[in-house]
Enzyme design. Structure first.
Site, PDB file in Angstrom:
ATOM      1  N   LYS A 114       0.826  -1.216   0.000  1.00  0.00           N
ATOM      2  CA  LYS A 114       0.000   0.000   0.000  1.00  0.00           C
ATOM      3  C   LYS A 114       0.857   1.261   0.000  1.00  0.00           C
ATOM      4  CE  LYS A 114      -4.219  -1.791   2.124  1.00  0.00           C
ATOM      5  NZ  LYS A 114      -5.128  -1.695   3.269  1.00  0.00           N
ATOM      6  N   LYS A 196      -4.223 -11.264  -6.210  1.00  0.00           N
ATOM      7  CA  LYS A 196      -5.576 -11.403  -5.635  1.00  0.00           C
ATOM      8  C   LYS A 196      -6.558 -10.380  -6.214  1.00  0.00           C
ATOM      9  CE  LYS A 196      -5.672  -8.323  -1.750  1.00  0.00           C
ATOM     10  NZ  LYS A 196      -5.965  -7.917  -0.451  1.00  0.00           N
ATOM     11  N   LYS A 199     -10.435  -4.770  -4.204  1.00  0.00           N
ATOM     12  CA  LYS A 199     -11.365  -3.667  -4.475  1.00  0.00           C
ATOM     13  C   LYS A 199     -10.625  -2.418  -4.928  1.00  0.00           C
ATOM     14  CE  LYS A 199     -11.987  -3.408   0.510  1.00  0.00           C
ATOM     15  NZ  LYS A 199     -12.731  -3.860   1.607  1.00  0.00           N
TER      16      LYS A 199
END
Ligand code: TYM
Length: 332
Positions: A114, A196, A199
């Site tokens: 992130k 993966k 969202k």
């Protein structure tokens, strides 16, 4: 006392990965497992570790609450609440920071992933995020935490912090265990089945969103990346695309992978993909219908969230006081 705790961030549109890796499991536990308390919350404090537009965040919180209910969570059996409405979460998060090391937080895979995306600077809350998560779990002395595969490392840190606290201040926390399903714990991107489904993926067709309509679902599955050998076989290393579709269908249709391999043996990818799309549509359309009705019932939703916050606060306050006493913080 057997307590179960889990949460989901209200950030962006939820994906089929969130449903199959987490929410489906919550409903399954609610129906089939014995427990004393089950807390499911909306992790809004986690969502703001990266910049969020306030109005959108407020909407996303309500939407996630409606979605939990539409997916089958029963407020009589599960305490549903918003994390920031139980202030003890933030408080325990802070207390646990005092026993967490910067080095161990910098090693967290999700932090490293992130961090790269934060072009305007990395908030310190992004680094301490797993400590807040540990607090969410330890605040209720949870024995089990149903999550997808990507949260396993955070659960390991939670266990380390629980043990460290117990060692320094005396036996206080239960060491929690993750509950990770065998299939569905890591649903992969439809466009790059080695990573993966997420969202935050900017590529719309990489993910099935829980609010996608039938046409969008069919189109996305039809364009899902596969391979050219034509065999419908579960082999995540050599055939990640087909294996991901098999996992998705197995979870959506509640059928074992081996049964699907046999049923679609020699049928070709076109027929198989259509069946995968059918299984997703049959699962999501009824949820979407319920979701709209619940989202529009503002009063009901508020009542459930108010009751949930009161109930969660009761347990949270008791446990937090115990922790503070152990650390030498309260006068009485
Ligand atoms: P979050 O919001 O990223 O994801 C919510 C849940 O969905 C699972 N998940 C997946 N499962 C299968 N395949 C995928 N592609 C996929 N993507 C996501 C996640 O593993 C998770 O279970 N930090 C957490 C929220 C949280 C929490 C907690 C969870 C905060 N405090 C305490 C448990 C206990 C998170 O960001 O999940």
């Amino acid at each position: 006392m057997k307590t179960i705790v889990s949460g989901i961030q209200p950030s962006g549109r939820l994906t089929l990965g969130n449903y199959l890796g987490a929410i489906k499991n919550f409903v399954n536990i609610q129906e089939n497992m014995e427990y004393d308390a089950f807390f499911v919350f909306i992790a809004d404090l986690h969502a703001i570790t990266v910049p969020k537009e306030p109005l959108l965040l407020r909407q996303s919180v309500r939407k996630l609450a409606a979605l939990y209910l539409a997916c089958g969570l029963n407020p009589e059996k599960v305490t549903l609440f918003i994390q920031s409405e139980v202030h003890e979460h933030a408080e325990l998060g802070y207390l646990l920071q005092t026993i967490s090391y910067i080095g161990e937080l910098e090693r967290m895979t999700q932090y490293k992933d992130k961090k790269i995306k934060q072009v305007d600077g990395v908030s310190s809350a992004l680094l301490t995020y797993p400590v807040l998560m540990a607090g969410d779990i330890l605040l209720y002395n949870a024995s089990y935490v149903p999550v997808g595969q990507d949260q396993k490392q955070h659960l390991e840190l939670t266990k380390i912090l629980a043990d460290r606290f117990n060692y320094r201040f005396g036996e206080t926390f239960i060491t929690p265990e993750p509950l990770i399903t065998k299939i569905g714990a890591k649903i992969m991107s439809l466009q790059d089945p080695t990573k993966k489904m997420s969202k935050s993926d900017p590529l719309e067709k990489a993910s099935i969103y829980l609010d996608d309509n039938e046409a969008a679902i069919r189109k996305k599955i039809a364009s899902a990346i596969t391979d050219s050998d034509g065999k419908i076989k579960f082999d995540p290393i050599n055939k990640p695309g087909i294996s991901n579709l098999l996992s998705i269908m197995s979870c959506c249709a509640n059928k074992p992978i081996e049964e699907l391999e046999k049923a679609y043996d020699g049928k070709g990818y076109g027929v198989f993909k259509q069946a995968v799309a059918d299984s997703i549509v049959s699962l999501l359309v009824p949820i979407q219908e319920k979701y709209e009705a619940i989202l529009n019932n503002k009063e009901l939703l508020d009542k459930i969230l108010d009751d949930g916050a009161i109930k969660a606060s009761y347990f949270a306050k008791k446990n937090l006081n115990k922790v503070k006493k152990r650390m030498g913080l309260l006068r009485k």
